[in-house]
Design a protein around this motif. Structure first.
Motif, mmCIF file in Angstrom:
data_model
loop_
_atom_site.group_PDB
_atom_site.id
_atom_site.type_symbol
_atom_site.label_atom_id
_atom_site.label_comp_id
_atom_site.label_asym_id
_atom_site.label_seq_id
_atom_site.Cartn_x
_atom_site.Cartn_y
_atom_site.Cartn_z
ATOM 1 N N LYS A 97 0.822 -1.208 0.000
ATOM 2 C CA LYS A 97 0.000 0.000 0.000
ATOM 3 C C LYS A 97 0.863 1.268 0.000
ATOM 4 O O LYS A 97 0.540 2.241 -0.695
ATOM 5 C CB LYS A 97 -0.956 -0.020 1.189
ATOM 6 C CG LYS A 97 -1.997 -1.129 1.084
ATOM 7 C CD LYS A 97 -2.974 -1.104 2.249
ATOM 8 C CE LYS A 97 -4.034 -2.189 2.091
ATOM 9 N NZ LYS A 97 -5.033 -2.174 3.174
ATOM 10 N N THR A 98 1.920 1.260 0.775
ATOM 11 C CA THR A 98 2.779 2.446 0.781
ATOM 12 C C THR A 98 3.460 2.634 -0.569
ATOM 13 O O THR A 98 3.633 3.767 -1.028
ATOM 14 C CB THR A 98 3.829 2.369 1.908
ATOM 15 O OG1 THR A 98 4.567 1.142 1.795
ATOM 16 C CG2 THR A 98 3.184 2.430 3.281
ATOM 17 N N GLY A 214 -8.959 -2.370 -7.161
ATOM 18 C CA GLY A 214 -8.290 -3.514 -6.560
ATOM 19 C C GLY A 214 -8.958 -4.841 -6.844
ATOM 20 O O GLY A 214 -8.322 -5.895 -6.756
ATOM 21 N N GLY A 215 -10.246 -4.805 -7.179
ATOM 22 C CA GLY A 215 -10.947 -6.055 -7.458
ATOM 23 C C GLY A 215 -12.335 -5.799 -8.007
ATOM 24 O O GLY A 215 -12.959 -4.779 -7.712
ATOM 25 N N GLY A 233 -8.261 -5.713 2.591
ATOM 26 C CA GLY A 233 -7.131 -6.454 2.054
ATOM 27 C C GLY A 233 -6.683 -6.017 0.669
ATOM 28 O O GLY A 233 -5.538 -6.224 0.293
ATOM 29 N N LEU A 234 -7.600 -5.413 -0.111
ATOM 30 C CA LEU A 234 -7.267 -5.011 -1.468
ATOM 31 C C LEU A 234 -6.868 -3.547 -1.541
ATOM 32 O O LEU A 234 -7.225 -2.741 -0.681
ATOM 33 C CB LEU A 234 -8.466 -5.245 -2.397
ATOM 34 C CG LEU A 234 -8.847 -6.697 -2.679
ATOM 35 C CD1 LEU A 234 -10.047 -6.748 -3.613
ATOM 36 C CD2 LEU A 234 -7.679 -7.457 -3.302
ATOM 37 N N LEU A 235 -6.132 -3.220 -2.591
ATOM 38 C CA LEU A 235 -5.773 -1.829 -2.841
ATOM 39 C C LEU A 235 -6.907 -1.144 -3.587
ATOM 40 O O LEU A 235 -7.552 -1.731 -4.444
ATOM 41 C CB LEU A 235 -4.489 -1.759 -3.687
ATOM 42 C CG LEU A 235 -3.252 -2.447 -3.112
ATOM 43 C CD1 LEU A 235 -2.135 -2.416 -4.142
ATOM 44 C CD2 LEU A 235 -2.811 -1.774 -1.844
ATOM 45 N N GLY A 236 -7.131 0.117 -3.299
ATOM 46 C CA GLY A 236 -8.059 0.908 -4.076
ATOM 47 C C GLY A 236 -9.511 0.503 -3.929
ATOM 48 O O GLY A 236 -9.983 0.124 -2.863
#
Length: 242
Positions: A97-98, A214-215, A233-236
């Motif tokens: 994430k970072t 992210g999904g 758990g997912l990005l974005g």
């Protein structure tokens, strides 16, 4: 017959469906070259992100702290605030994430998984703190971010996936000259939503704004999509598709 794809906001009541009816004046044309998933991802978060920029009045040269910077809203805010010429400090948890927040243009990224993250953010922001804090997390994280707001600054709370907004003492904020803003300050009319949605889509078409998806889940897996959002758990952004 050629058809122009459109998007439309159907209100804030929630829910999901294969088909829906929208008023003609709520329709926003999707520019050529903008994928449907991008348009869908920007329909609400893009509108709110642009409204947040307007209500906080972020200007070039200001120092802006963004919590939840790797989420659907946070990733847009990082890009939009950076485009304003501000110094962006993003807070996100973990290496993936970072790294994403840094890729999107943040000047500095703080790992929120580190219990000492507020001290690291203070070092990065400087002794005065942040001119503007955009808090998308709430709870104790939001409260720690509030403490990093400079005297005379602005603290805006737009998200609370932790279960509640930051418990900020309004009198203390007034004593420090801090303007408190919340999600109620970006409640928009239908006309304003259409205008800002069109602006967000234009930014995407020009390559200046990229939602992070992210999904995607089919409609019949809506419950799983919600569980995924809650797990963070997912990005974005997470999208439902039909």
């Amino acid at each position: 017959m050629w058809r122009r794809p459109v998007v439309a906001s159907l209100g804030e009541s929630g829910g999901a469906a294969e088909l829906a009816v929208a008023a003609g004046d709520a329709l926003v044309p999707v520019p050529d070259g903008v994928p449907p998933t991008t348009a869908a991802a920007l329909l609400h978060d893009g509108v709110t992100a642009l409204a947040l920029l307007a209500t906080t009045g972020i200007a070039a040269g200001e120092r802006v702290l963004i919590t939840g910077a790797s989420g659907g809203m946070g990733t847009l805010l990082v890009q939009l605030v950076k485009a304003r010429g501000a110094y962006v400090v993003g807070v996100a948890r973990g290496d993936r994430k970072t790294a994403l927040v840094r890729e999107l243009g943040a000047d500095a990224v703080i790992d929120g998984a580190d219990t000492e993250w507020p001290a690291h953010a203070r070092e990065t922001l400087g002794p005065a703190g942040a001119d503007v804090v955009l808090d998308g997390v709430g709870g104790e994280v939001g409260l720690a971010a509030y403490e990093l707001t400079a005297k005379g600054g602005r603290f805006s709370a737009h998200g609370a996936p932790t279960g509640g907004f930051a418990p900020v003492d309004a009198q203390q904020a007034a004593d420090r000259g801090i303007t408190l803003l919340g999600i109620a300050d970006v409640q928009l009319s239908g006309e304003e939503r259409v205008r800002l949605a069109a602006q967000a889509l234009e930014e995407a078409a020009a390559g200046r704004l990229r939602p992070v998806i992210g999904g995607t889940f089919p409609l019949e897996q809506a419950a799983e999509a919600h569980r995924t959002i809650e797990s963070r758990g997912l990005l974005g952004k997470v999208l439902l598709t039909v």
